[in-house]
Design a protein around this motif. Sequence first.
Motif, short mmCIF file in Angstrom:
data_model
loop_
_atom_site.label_atom_id
_atom_site.label_comp_id
_atom_site.label_asym_id
_atom_site.label_seq_id
_atom_site.Cartn_x
_atom_site.Cartn_y
_atom_site.Cartn_z
N THR A 35 0.82 -1.21 0.00
CA THR A 35 0.00 0.00 0.00
C THR A 35 0.86 1.27 0.00
O THR A 35 0.37 2.33 -0.37
N ARG A 42 -4.55 5.25 -4.10
CA ARG A 42 -4.74 5.98 -2.84
C ARG A 42 -6.06 5.53 -2.21
O ARG A 42 -6.99 5.16 -2.93
N PRO A 43 -6.14 5.57 -0.89
CA PRO A 43 -7.42 5.20 -0.25
C PRO A 43 -8.55 6.09 -0.76
O PRO A 43 -8.36 7.28 -1.02
N SER A 51 -8.30 3.03 6.65
CA SER A 51 -8.58 3.45 5.28
C SER A 51 -9.40 2.40 4.55
O SER A 51 -9.36 1.21 4.89
N TRP A 53 -10.50 1.37 0.32
CA TRP A 53 -10.16 1.55 -1.09
C TRP A 53 -11.32 1.08 -1.95
O TRP A 53 -12.12 0.25 -1.52
#
Length: 78
Positions: A35, A42-43, A51, A53
């Motif tokens: 990650t 990116r989240p 986070s 996704w």
Amino acid sequence: MSKRMGEPEVPGPLVGPAEMLTMLGVGRSRLRQITAHPKFPRPFQTLQGGSVWLRSEVEAYIRDYRRPKPPADEDEQG
């Protein structure tokens, strides 16, 4: 379900770290490395609990940047 003011519209299913561990077939330490990679998406959103996704973006990353797992040996399938 109505959308609240200021909340982003979710364009598809979301996944968190637990789901990504399964999707990627790795442990937590390796997930943190993956990650952090510049090519990893990116989240979608960072929440108090962590986070999340977009599943489609994680699947695209896996398709584009992860080596496919080798097929199981036919002799081992029983």
